[in-house]
Scaffold this motif. Structure first.
Motif, PDB file in Angstrom:
ATOM      1  N   GLY A  50       0.825  -1.199   0.000  1.00 32.42           N
ATOM      2  CA  GLY A  50       0.000   0.000   0.000  1.00 32.42           C
ATOM      3  C   GLY A  50       0.859   1.249   0.000  1.00 32.42           C
ATOM      4  O   GLY A  50       2.090   1.182   0.066  1.00 32.42           O
ATOM      5  N   THR A  51       0.191   2.403  -0.058  1.00 31.75           N
ATOM      6  CA  THR A  51       0.885   3.689  -0.131  1.00 31.75           C
ATOM      7  C   THR A  51       0.254   4.670   0.849  1.00 31.75           C
ATOM      8  O   THR A  51      -0.965   4.694   1.022  1.00 31.75           O
ATOM      9  N   ILE A  52       1.110   5.473   1.470  1.00 34.18           N
ATOM     10  CA  ILE A  52       0.665   6.498   2.413  1.00 34.18           C
ATOM     11  C   ILE A  52       0.328   7.789   1.669  1.00 34.18           C
ATOM     12  O   ILE A  52       1.106   8.261   0.839  1.00 34.18           O
ATOM     13  N   HIS A  53      -0.844   8.354   1.967  1.00 36.37           N
ATOM     14  CA  HIS A  53      -1.219   9.687   1.485  1.00 36.37           C
ATOM     15  C   HIS A  53      -1.262  10.585   2.720  1.00 36.37           C
ATOM     16  O   HIS A  53      -2.225  10.566   3.482  1.00 36.37           O
ATOM     17  N   SER A  54      -0.188  11.348   2.897  1.00 38.91           N
ATOM     18  CA  SER A  54       0.043  12.063   4.152  1.00 38.91           C
ATOM     19  C   SER A  54      -0.095  13.568   3.984  1.00 38.91           C
ATOM     20  O   SER A  54       0.007  14.104   2.875  1.00 38.91           O
ATOM     21  N   SER A  82      -3.798   8.748   5.079  1.00 37.93           N
ATOM     22  CA  SER A  82      -4.593   7.606   4.626  1.00 37.93           C
ATOM     23  C   SER A  82      -3.637   6.554   4.077  1.00 37.93           C
ATOM     24  O   SER A  82      -2.760   6.876   3.280  1.00 37.93           O
ATOM     25  N   LEU A  83      -3.818   5.342   4.527  1.00 38.16           N
ATOM     26  CA  LEU A  83      -3.064   4.220   3.970  1.00 38.16           C
ATOM     27  C   LEU A  83      -3.992   3.486   3.011  1.00 38.16           C
ATOM     28  O   LEU A  83      -5.010   2.923   3.424  1.00 38.16           O
ATOM     29  N   LEU A 129       5.363  -1.064   8.906  1.00 38.88           N
ATOM     30  CA  LEU A 129       6.683  -1.258   8.316  1.00 38.88           C
ATOM     31  C   LEU A 129       6.678  -0.602   6.937  1.00 38.88           C
ATOM     32  O   LEU A 129       5.770  -0.849   6.138  1.00 38.88           O
ATOM     33  N   TYR A 130       7.689   0.218   6.667  1.00 38.39           N
ATOM     34  CA  TYR A 130       7.675   0.966   5.415  1.00 38.39           C
ATOM     35  C   TYR A 130       9.094   1.135   4.875  1.00 38.39           C
ATOM     36  O   TYR A 130      10.076   0.718   5.514  1.00 38.39           O
ATOM     37  N   ILE A 131       9.192   1.749   3.712  1.00 41.54           N
ATOM     38  CA  ILE A 131      10.483   1.956   3.052  1.00 41.54           C
ATOM     39  C   ILE A 131      10.828   3.445   3.070  1.00 41.54           C
ATOM     40  O   ILE A 131       9.982   4.290   2.792  1.00 41.54           O
ATOM     41  N   PHE A 132      12.084   3.758   3.395  1.00 43.38           N
ATOM     42  CA  PHE A 132      12.571   5.143   3.303  1.00 43.38           C
ATOM     43  C   PHE A 132      12.843   5.444   1.826  1.00 43.38           C
ATOM     44  O   PHE A 132      13.990   5.472   1.376  1.00 43.38           O
ATOM     45  N   VAL A 181       6.044  10.601   5.323  1.00 38.75           N
ATOM     46  CA  VAL A 181       5.913  11.568   4.242  1.00 38.75           C
ATOM     47  C   VAL A 181       4.972  11.018   3.174  1.00 38.75           C
ATOM     48  O   VAL A 181       4.810   9.793   3.033  1.00 38.75           O
ATOM     49  N   ASP A 182       4.342  11.895   2.442  1.00 39.00           N
ATOM     50  CA  ASP A 182       3.400  11.500   1.396  1.00 39.00           C
ATOM     51  C   ASP A 182       4.091  10.610   0.362  1.00 39.00           C
ATOM     52  O   ASP A 182       5.203  10.886  -0.078  1.00 39.00           O
ATOM     53  N   GLY A 183       3.414   9.524  -0.023  1.00 37.49           N
ATOM     54  CA  GLY A 183       3.962   8.608  -1.019  1.00 37.49           C
ATOM     55  C   GLY A 183       4.771   7.464  -0.453  1.00 37.49           C
ATOM     56  O   GLY A 183       5.309   6.650  -1.216  1.00 37.49           O
ATOM     57  N   THR A 184       4.868   7.355   0.866  1.00 34.87           N
ATOM     58  CA  THR A 184       5.674   6.298   1.481  1.00 34.87           C
ATOM     59  C   THR A 184       5.116   4.911   1.150  1.00 34.87           C
ATOM     60  O   THR A 184       3.936   4.642   1.383  1.00 34.87           O
TER      61      THR A 184
END
Length: 399
Positions: free
Chosen positions: A98-102, A123-124, A148-151, A220-223
């Motif tokens: 999924g993707t973060i919309h921050s 929003s995830l 858990l996410y990617i930098f 951050v947005d797009g994570t």
């Protein structure tokens, strides 16, 4: 005498009939027994054939399974222990779910730790081709979750594909709380790590279809998100946990106060007509509260705190200063060494910029740590389209 003869004849006839009947019954029984025996033998033979076939199939399945296990073990060994000339094979079969919309449009201003800014929302959105909506059932019953996410915005990601001797990976990083002092990377939460994977915790505000609304985020947005796990207090909270002394002073990165200029509210109202199409906030007033929470922490980079500057400031010879409004600590390493040797500007003269929900917020901070938010504007390249993850999506869930 005639009657006696008839009686004997009848008895003889009866005897013959009984004898024939018994003979027929015996023959019939013998035939039935013979047929039954043949059928029984045939069935037993068929059973033995089926048992042999089943045993053969089981042996074949076991052999194939053992072969698959050996093949998987060999493949796993090959993937996790690649040859030095082909390091790109060092991966496991995983990709973002999924993707973060921050609300944080850039790294600058994104909190360094989770839950520091309670109003920070995101929003995830899950990729339904990999994560069916049913996967989220029951998650809304928890108050918080691990992510858990990617930098993905690290400036040194490409170097990680190189051989360790050529990657230039730094074992020590500068720590904001140590005012430039270095610490081993695994003793910090620096995003620049051998494996650029981050772990954070967030509050679950709502779950809807293939989306989650989170608050207190530091993303951050797009994570890209790799996994979500529920936060379980009895095993995730450690009362006896100890930390170094330099982490116990919570006020090192806080500011003294945050105030707004007299024209700020009207400027925000003018921008809100466009901004609300993408925003996760109900009103300009709530968004202004977010700004205050974000700026209650000193979000400037290490070099900016040691030598106040930004992209629009000028040195005495009118040469432009480098833009570090979105600098990360990896870039800050070089900037810190270079810039601390130069003359500092008066911090009252420097205008800093923060991008939240696409809005450009300008502010100043004086030497006493007082923040004055001066203005807000829409970027020149602002996307005017609406966002499917805006406040209206979650309005019913938040009330």
């Amino acid at each position: 005498m005639k009657e006696s003869f008839i009686s004997e004849a009848n008895e003889l006839r009866l005897g013959i009939t009984l004898t024939v009947t018994f003979a027929v019954i015996s023959i019939s029984t013998a035939i039935s027994a013979y047929v039954f025996k043949r059928k029984s033998n045939a069935l037993n033979s068929k059973i033995r054939e089926l048992e042999a076939s089943l045993k053969s199939s089981i042996d074949k399945c076991v052999s194939e399974r053992q072969g698959r296990i050996r093949a998987q073990q060999a493949l796993r060994k090959e993937l996790t222990q690649p040859k030095s000339e082909n390091l790109k094979l060092a991966y496991y079969p995983m990709s973002p779910i999924g993707t973060i919309h921050s609300c944080f449009s850039t790294r600058n201003g994104t909190p360094r730790q989770p839950l520091l800014v309670p109003l920070a929302r995101a929003s995830l959105v899950f990729n339904t081709t990999r994560v069916p909506p049913a996967s989220l059932e029951g998650l809304a019953e928890y108050s918080h979750c691990w992510i858990l996410y990617i930098f993905h915005l690290n400036t040194d990601l490409e170097k990680l594909w190189k051989h360790p001797s050529q990657s230039g990976f730094k074992a020590k990083v500068r720590v904001p709380r140590l005012k430039g002092g270095k610490m081993g990377v695994f003793a910090t939460r620096s995003p620049h790590r051998p494996c650029p994977i981050g772990l954070t915790v967030a509050k679950i505000e709502a779950v809807h279809e293939n989306m989650m609304l989170l608050s207190g985020v530091d993303l951050v947005d797009g994570t890209p998100v790799l996994d979500v796990k529920p936060y379980v207090p009895y095993c995730d909270s450690i009362k006896e946990a100890a930390v170094p002394n330099w982490l116990t002073e919570d006020n090192l990165l806080t500011v003294t106060s945050v105030s707004f200029s007299g024209d700020f509210s009207s400027a925000l109202e003018n921008c809100w007509t466009i901004a609300e199409k993408k925003s996760l906030y109900a009103s300009p007033a709530e968004f202004q509260s977010l700004i205050k929470q974000v700026l209650s922490w000193d979000i400037r980079s290490l070099s900016q705190r040691n030598r106040p500057h930004d992209a629009i400031s000028k040195k005495e010879n009118d040469e432009p200063l480098p833009n570090t409004s979105d600098v990360d600590e990896h870039q800050d390493e070089t900037a810190f060494e270079h810039e601390r040797e130069q003359n500092s500007l008066n911090s009252n003269e420097v205008i800093y910029h923060l991008i939240l929900d696409g809005l450009n917020i300008s502010y100043k901070i004086d030497q006493d740590g007082n923040v004055i938010v001066e203005n807000v504007s829409n970027p020149v390249t602002f996307d005017n389209s609406s966002n499917s993850c805006n406040y209206l999506t979650w309005k019913d869930k938040l009330q």
